[in-house]
Write a protein that holds these residues in place. Structure first.
Motif, mmCIF file in Angstrom:
data_model
loop_
_atom_site.group_PDB
_atom_site.id
_atom_site.type_symbol
_atom_site.label_atom_id
_atom_site.label_comp_id
_atom_site.label_asym_id
_atom_site.label_seq_id
_atom_site.Cartn_x
_atom_site.Cartn_y
_atom_site.Cartn_z
ATOM 1 N N MET A 1 4.241 -13.867 2.562
ATOM 2 C CA MET A 1 3.908 -12.868 1.601
ATOM 3 C C MET A 1 3.631 -11.590 2.350
ATOM 4 O O MET A 1 4.429 -10.553 1.694
ATOM 5 C CB MET A 1 2.560 -13.292 1.126
ATOM 6 C CG MET A 1 2.131 -14.381 0.438
ATOM 7 S SD MET A 1 0.565 -14.925 0.007
ATOM 8 C CE MET A 1 0.016 -13.471 -0.901
ATOM 9 N N LEU A 2 3.415 -11.225 3.412
ATOM 10 C CA LEU A 2 3.266 -10.140 3.950
ATOM 11 C C LEU A 2 3.275 -10.454 5.580
ATOM 12 O O LEU A 2 2.313 -10.829 6.278
ATOM 13 C CB LEU A 2 1.881 -9.528 3.947
ATOM 14 C CG LEU A 2 1.569 -8.779 2.622
ATOM 15 C CD1 LEU A 2 0.258 -8.333 2.168
ATOM 16 C CD2 LEU A 2 2.682 -7.597 2.170
ATOM 17 N N PRO A 3 4.412 -9.944 6.332
ATOM 18 C CA PRO A 3 4.942 -10.299 7.614
ATOM 19 C C PRO A 3 3.574 -9.357 8.550
ATOM 20 O O PRO A 3 3.152 -8.591 8.254
ATOM 21 C CB PRO A 3 6.184 -9.583 7.891
ATOM 22 C CG PRO A 3 6.835 -9.570 6.397
ATOM 23 C CD PRO A 3 5.572 -9.449 5.466
ATOM 24 N N PRO A 4 3.407 -10.096 9.681
ATOM 25 C CA PRO A 4 2.278 -9.648 10.642
ATOM 26 C C PRO A 4 2.524 -8.417 11.034
ATOM 27 O O PRO A 4 1.493 -7.531 10.971
ATOM 28 C CB PRO A 4 2.250 -10.627 11.682
ATOM 29 C CG PRO A 4 2.964 -11.736 11.119
ATOM 30 C CD PRO A 4 3.977 -11.485 10.178
ATOM 31 N N VAL A 5 3.773 -7.846 11.098
ATOM 32 C CA VAL A 5 3.802 -6.614 11.439
ATOM 33 C C VAL A 5 3.426 -5.399 10.393
ATOM 34 O O VAL A 5 3.050 -4.363 10.674
ATOM 35 C CB VAL A 5 5.333 -6.349 11.876
ATOM 36 C CG1 VAL A 5 6.392 -6.376 10.410
ATOM 37 C CG2 VAL A 5 5.714 -4.799 12.487
ATOM 38 N N VAL A 6 3.945 -5.953 9.097
ATOM 39 C CA VAL A 6 3.333 -4.895 8.039
ATOM 40 C C VAL A 6 1.689 -5.123 8.003
ATOM 41 O O VAL A 6 1.261 -3.983 7.735
ATOM 42 C CB VAL A 6 3.714 -5.592 6.649
ATOM 43 C CG1 VAL A 6 3.311 -4.713 5.500
ATOM 44 C CG2 VAL A 6 5.617 -5.535 6.528
ATOM 45 N N ARG A 7 1.204 -6.041 8.030
ATOM 46 C CA ARG A 7 -0.292 -6.231 8.077
ATOM 47 C C ARG A 7 -0.811 -5.484 8.929
ATOM 48 O O ARG A 7 -1.870 -4.702 8.666
ATOM 49 C CB ARG A 7 -0.852 -7.596 7.812
ATOM 50 C CG ARG A 7 -0.348 -8.433 6.844
ATOM 51 C CD ARG A 7 -1.238 -9.741 6.735
ATOM 52 N NE ARG A 7 -1.390 -10.557 7.717
ATOM 53 C CZ ARG A 7 -0.706 -11.464 8.300
ATOM 54 N NH1 ARG A 7 0.550 -11.651 7.634
ATOM 55 N NH2 ARG A 7 -0.996 -12.095 9.348
ATOM 56 N N THR A 8 -0.411 -5.532 10.207
ATOM 57 C CA THR A 8 -0.991 -4.807 11.469
ATOM 58 C C THR A 8 -0.840 -3.130 11.105
ATOM 59 O O THR A 8 -1.780 -2.398 11.697
ATOM 60 C CB THR A 8 -0.132 -5.187 12.694
ATOM 61 O OG1 THR A 8 -0.377 -6.514 12.907
ATOM 62 C CG2 THR A 8 -0.959 -4.424 13.704
ATOM 63 N N ARG A 9 0.286 -2.795 10.589
ATOM 64 C CA ARG A 9 0.716 -1.237 10.401
ATOM 65 C C ARG A 9 -0.665 -0.864 9.360
ATOM 66 O O ARG A 9 -1.184 0.162 9.720
ATOM 67 C CB ARG A 9 2.090 -0.982 10.376
ATOM 68 C CG ARG A 9 2.004 0.481 9.634
ATOM 69 C CD ARG A 9 3.601 0.634 9.417
ATOM 70 N NE ARG A 9 3.964 -0.235 8.468
ATOM 71 C CZ ARG A 9 3.822 -0.103 7.144
ATOM 72 N NH1 ARG A 9 3.067 1.049 6.803
ATOM 73 N NH2 ARG A 9 4.521 -0.928 6.247
ATOM 74 N N LEU A 10 -0.521 -1.558 8.350
ATOM 75 C CA LEU A 10 -1.424 -0.972 7.269
ATOM 76 C C LEU A 10 -2.835 -1.131 7.490
ATOM 77 O O LEU A 10 -3.681 -0.398 7.205
ATOM 78 C CB LEU A 10 -1.202 -2.342 5.753
ATOM 79 C CG LEU A 10 0.142 -2.003 5.444
ATOM 80 C CD1 LEU A 10 0.201 -2.909 4.193
ATOM 81 C CD2 LEU A 10 0.269 -0.876 4.792
ATOM 82 N N VAL B 1 0.852 -1.137 0.094
ATOM 83 C CA VAL B 1 -0.055 -0.010 0.146
ATOM 84 C C VAL B 1 0.850 1.368 0.032
ATOM 85 O O VAL B 1 1.631 1.400 0.834
ATOM 86 C CB VAL B 1 -1.033 -0.018 1.097
ATOM 87 C CG1 VAL B 1 -1.850 1.289 1.311
ATOM 88 C CG2 VAL B 1 -1.837 -1.207 1.396
ATOM 89 N N PRO B 2 0.832 2.085 -0.963
ATOM 90 C CA PRO B 2 1.631 3.347 -1.134
ATOM 91 C C PRO B 2 1.423 4.192 -0.015
ATOM 92 O O PRO B 2 0.229 4.305 0.628
ATOM 93 C CB PRO B 2 1.572 3.724 -2.479
ATOM 94 C CG PRO B 2 0.081 3.450 -2.878
ATOM 95 C CD PRO B 2 -0.087 2.082 -2.274
ATOM 96 N N ALA B 3 2.271 4.935 0.261
ATOM 97 C CA ALA B 3 2.238 5.972 1.575
ATOM 98 C C ALA B 3 1.337 7.071 1.075
ATOM 99 O O ALA B 3 0.563 7.777 2.018
ATOM 100 C CB ALA B 3 3.583 6.680 1.914
ATOM 101 N N GLU B 4 1.246 7.685 -0.019
ATOM 102 C CA GLU B 4 0.446 8.591 -0.569
ATOM 103 C C GLU B 4 -0.671 7.963 -1.532
ATOM 104 O O GLU B 4 -0.134 6.989 -2.161
ATOM 105 C CB GLU B 4 0.885 9.868 -1.137
ATOM 106 C CG GLU B 4 2.081 10.427 0.159
ATOM 107 C CD GLU B 4 2.563 11.822 -0.462
ATOM 108 O OE1 GLU B 4 2.433 11.868 -1.772
ATOM 109 O OE2 GLU B 4 3.310 12.393 0.177
ATOM 110 N N GLU B 5 -1.858 8.552 -1.785
ATOM 111 C CA GLU B 5 -2.786 8.248 -2.998
ATOM 112 C C GLU B 5 -2.150 8.631 -4.367
ATOM 113 O O GLU B 5 -1.508 9.623 -4.205
ATOM 114 C CB GLU B 5 -4.065 8.911 -2.505
ATOM 115 C CG GLU B 5 -5.331 8.292 -3.526
ATOM 116 C CD GLU B 5 -5.209 6.856 -3.617
ATOM 117 O OE1 GLU B 5 -4.484 5.968 -4.253
ATOM 118 O OE2 GLU B 5 -6.120 6.235 -2.563
ATOM 119 N N SER B 6 -2.584 7.698 -5.156
ATOM 120 C CA SER B 6 -2.083 8.076 -6.571
ATOM 121 C C SER B 6 -2.877 9.369 -6.998
ATOM 122 O O SER B 6 -3.961 9.496 -6.866
ATOM 123 C CB SER B 6 -2.234 7.009 -7.459
ATOM 124 O OG SER B 6 -2.165 7.482 -8.595
ATOM 125 N N GLY B 7 -2.257 9.955 -7.928
ATOM 126 C CA GLY B 7 -2.816 11.298 -8.604
ATOM 127 C C GLY B 7 -2.995 10.992 -10.180
ATOM 128 O O GLY B 7 -3.177 11.763 -10.763
#
Length: 330
Positions: free
Chosen positions: A122-131, A74-80
């Protein structure tokens, strides 16, 4: 609403085509967007044709974000960025909303009951929790947010075809001299006072331009008005509810119907085979009239012809079973 940030169209450009997904998109007139976003899209639509990204560009960027460790799904900013087209001089915009779609894809992934070791790899738990936390905070300020694009891997869901007729099918074989490109050929009007000016009525605008495209990939898509899409979905849902019990098929149509209700009544709805055209041979693409099969099945249900409905469904299912089997081929 804040204006999304623009990305460089060449930031992750590659000559490698990335299959294999189909897309259901909604393009809205400029009048549907509040300021300052409306002005952003009006300026965006004036960009030279070569700078307007396509679906493969979008997908390549998304996949490139999964290469780092840990990945950035998931990118940090929304796409323009957005897809741009026009109908009868009215400029239509389909925002990518990559960040929102990334969050939604993550939620869908977690709901697929994948084995925990596979999901964690695929996606570590720490990444999923933050997202997930980021998404919840964002939703608090954007409770009505919805994507303009839906996608499906290795298939086109049957419920998407309900929105279209075979007459709206557009097929351009690989490298065809008359391959059509949604491209700007003239200035797109500013977003101004009344709806007519905002939507570019009577302007040159952008549109589908016929020009030689040597070696161009094949294109198979359907396009229809929002009014037609909603009408056909309502008719199909009524036919199904009068013929079968409530289940995944009716629930899927209700879901699509609720999504369509979120958009401007003069929007355009598009079903694009996207990267699937690279997984299906030219002969099969040319013979693919899935929307006709679905329409025939629905009309058979309305007429009480169960055998006819089943025959149409079996044709559809067999065609797409062959495509899905490619997913697991060596």
């Amino acid at each position: 609403m804040s204006v999304p940030s623009s990305e460089s169209s060449a930031s992750a450009a590659s000559s490698v085509l990335v299959p294999y997904a189909s897309y259901l998109r909604v393009y809205e007139p400029l009048a549907a967007f509040p300021e300052p976003e409306r002005s952003h899209w009006a300026r965006y639509a004036r960009r030279p044709v070569a700078e307007l990204p396509d679906a493969q560009t979008e997908l390549r960027r998304s996949l490139a974000a999964l290469v780092p460790v840990p990945p950035v799904p998931v990118p940090a900013e929304e796409s323009g960025e957005a897809f741009v087209t026009a109908v009868d001089g009215t400029v239509l915009i389909c925002p990518w909303r990559t960040r929102l779609r990334g969050w939604l894809a993550l939620a869908e992934l977690e709901g697929q009951a994948l084995p925990a070791p596979l999901l964690d790899a695929m996606l570590p738990p720490v990444v999923r929790t933050r997202l997930t936390a980021d998404h919840e905070r964002w939703l608090a300020g954007n409770p009505d947010a919805r994507p303009w694009i839906r996608d499906a891997a290795w298939r086109v869901p049957l419920r998407w075809f309900v929105l279209f007729t075979d007459e709206e099918r557009e097929y351009v074989p690989r490298g065809a001299a008359d391959a059509r490109v949604d491209a700007g050929t003239g200035p797109v009007p500013d977003a101004r006072g009344d709806a007519g000016e905002e939507e570019g009525e009577g302007s040159e605008g952008t549109g589908a331009v016929a020009r030689p495209v040597p070696g161009a990939a094949p294109v198979l898509r359907y396009r229809t008005s929002m009014a037609q899409a909603r009408r056909r979905l309502a008719r199909a849902l009524k036919a199904l509810r009068e013929s079968i019990e409530e289940g995944p098929m009716t629930e899927g149509l209700v879901d699509v119907g609720r999504w369509l209700e979120e958009f401007h009544p003069r929007a355009l709805v598009e079903l694009d085979y996207g990267g699937l055209v690279h997984a299906v041979g030219a002969e099969a693409l040319a013979a693919d009239h899935s929307a006709a099969d679905v329409a025939e099945g629905i009309e058979a249900l309305r007429a009480g012809d169960g055998d006819g409905a089943m025959a149409a469904y079996e044709r559809f299912a067999e065609r797409w079973r062959a495509v899905r089997d490619l997913q697991f081929a060596n």
